[in-house]
Design an enzyme around this catalytic site. Sequence first.
Site, PDB file in Angstrom:
ATOM      1  N   ASP A 109      22.399 -66.524  12.605  1.00 40.61           N
ATOM      2  CA  ASP A 109      22.265 -66.564  14.054  1.00 40.61           C
ATOM      3  C   ASP A 109      21.384 -65.410  14.562  1.00 40.61           C
ATOM      4  O   ASP A 109      21.715 -64.244  14.323  1.00 40.61           O
ATOM      5  CB  ASP A 109      23.652 -66.485  14.694  1.00 40.61           C
ATOM      6  CG  ASP A 109      23.596 -66.602  16.187  1.00 40.61           C
ATOM      7  OD1 ASP A 109      23.292 -67.708  16.673  1.00 40.61           O
ATOM      8  OD2 ASP A 109      23.842 -65.586  16.868  1.00 40.61           O
ATOM      9  N   THR A 111      20.924 -64.198  17.563  1.00 37.74           N
ATOM     10  CA  THR A 111      21.590 -63.320  18.530  1.00 37.74           C
ATOM     11  C   THR A 111      22.480 -62.334  17.790  1.00 37.74           C
ATOM     12  O   THR A 111      22.525 -61.140  18.126  1.00 37.74           O
ATOM     13  CB  THR A 111      22.402 -64.137  19.549  1.00 37.74           C
ATOM     14  OG1 THR A 111      21.536 -65.088  20.171  1.00 37.74           O
ATOM     15  CG2 THR A 111      23.019 -63.241  20.610  1.00 37.74           C
ATOM     16  N   HIS A 116      23.536 -56.980  15.958  1.00 40.84           N
ATOM     17  CA  HIS A 116      23.889 -56.173  14.782  1.00 40.84           C
ATOM     18  C   HIS A 116      22.905 -55.013  14.624  1.00 40.84           C
ATOM     19  O   HIS A 116      23.307 -53.862  14.447  1.00 40.84           O
ATOM     20  CB  HIS A 116      23.890 -57.060  13.529  1.00 40.84           C
ATOM     21  CG  HIS A 116      24.066 -56.315  12.255  1.00 40.84           C
ATOM     22  ND1 HIS A 116      25.299 -56.096  11.686  1.00 40.84           N
ATOM     23  CD2 HIS A 116      23.161 -55.724  11.431  1.00 40.84           C
ATOM     24  CE1 HIS A 116      25.148 -55.413  10.560  1.00 40.84           C
ATOM     25  NE2 HIS A 116      23.847 -55.170  10.384  1.00 40.84           N
ATOM     26  N   GLU A 117      21.620 -55.317  14.691  1.00 37.38           N
ATOM     27  CA  GLU A 117      20.600 -54.278  14.516  1.00 37.38           C
ATOM     28  C   GLU A 117      20.652 -53.263  15.662  1.00 37.38           C
ATOM     29  O   GLU A 117      20.456 -52.070  15.449  1.00 37.38           O
ATOM     30  CB  GLU A 117      19.213 -54.889  14.363  1.00 37.38           C
ATOM     31  CG  GLU A 117      19.050 -55.804  13.158  1.00 37.38           C
ATOM     32  CD  GLU A 117      19.398 -55.183  11.809  1.00 37.38           C
ATOM     33  OE1 GLU A 117      19.411 -53.939  11.684  1.00 37.38           O
ATOM     34  OE2 GLU A 117      19.676 -55.942  10.865  1.00 37.38           O
ATOM     35  N   HIS A 120      23.126 -50.581  14.923  1.00 32.60           N
ATOM     36  CA  HIS A 120      22.645 -49.462  14.108  1.00 32.60           C
ATOM     37  C   HIS A 120      21.984 -48.407  14.987  1.00 32.60           C
ATOM     38  O   HIS A 120      22.162 -47.205  14.783  1.00 32.60           O
ATOM     39  CB  HIS A 120      21.646 -49.937  13.054  1.00 32.60           C
ATOM     40  CG  HIS A 120      22.259 -50.726  11.955  1.00 32.60           C
ATOM     41  ND1 HIS A 120      23.326 -50.291  11.207  1.00 32.60           N
ATOM     42  CD2 HIS A 120      21.949 -51.958  11.472  1.00 32.60           C
ATOM     43  CE1 HIS A 120      23.643 -51.203  10.305  1.00 32.60           C
ATOM     44  NE2 HIS A 120      22.822 -52.230  10.451  1.00 32.60           N
ATOM     45  N   ASP A 126      26.615 -50.394   8.462  1.00 30.89           N
ATOM     46  CA  ASP A 126      26.986 -51.724   7.989  1.00 30.89           C
ATOM     47  C   ASP A 126      28.414 -51.714   7.455  1.00 30.89           C
ATOM     48  O   ASP A 126      28.902 -50.688   6.975  1.00 30.89           O
ATOM     49  CB  ASP A 126      26.063 -52.167   6.854  1.00 30.89           C
ATOM     50  CG  ASP A 126      24.679 -52.541   7.343  1.00 30.89           C
ATOM     51  OD1 ASP A 126      23.711 -52.097   6.726  1.00 30.89           O
ATOM     52  OD2 ASP A 126      24.576 -53.283   8.337  1.00 30.89           O
TER      53      ASP A 126
END
Length: 178
Positions: A109, A111, A116-117, A120, A126
């Site tokens: 996905d 989005t 997620h990125e 960071h 992670d």
Amino acid sequence: MNGRVMGRVVALAIAAPLGLALATAPAASAAAVTTLYYSSSGAPDYLSQIDQGAANWNAAVTDVKLVKRSTGATIVFHEVHSGGSYTSTNGHGRGQIYLDTSQVAEGYDPTRIAAHELGHNLGLPDHYSGPCTELMSGHGPGTACKNAKPSAGEAVKVQSLWVNGLVAGTAETRTAAH
């Protein structure tokens, strides 16, 4: 008039013409919001997904806000066609995010990848062994996982990292391909 009342009257007489509010203590003690600017122009196929990922973080945290900006952004998205999605970041609101179109073609996905990125860039590592409910589990839960919202625990961690505003980072890190 006693001295205490007279002091309040004098304070009001001075503050009123200057447009000052005396009841500033609660606002002064409130945490300042750090605004981070991101640019998605380098990933034209995923503009709405990137914006939604940022909106998901904005809904989850209050000490930091992500705002889209075409120039002067400290978080910049790029579209790549192999190598996996990843971030090169200092974890303190500065970084380059690479969103891999081949991962989207595999069923991941976009989005979720974008959010997620961004996680960071907000300072989170992670956690691939985590469940789908954890945004930072990345590709760990597989292509069926469409959750693009940070968990309550992830939001609390970002809040704690940003409670005092932007802190200068010292080292660039690259997260593994997701």
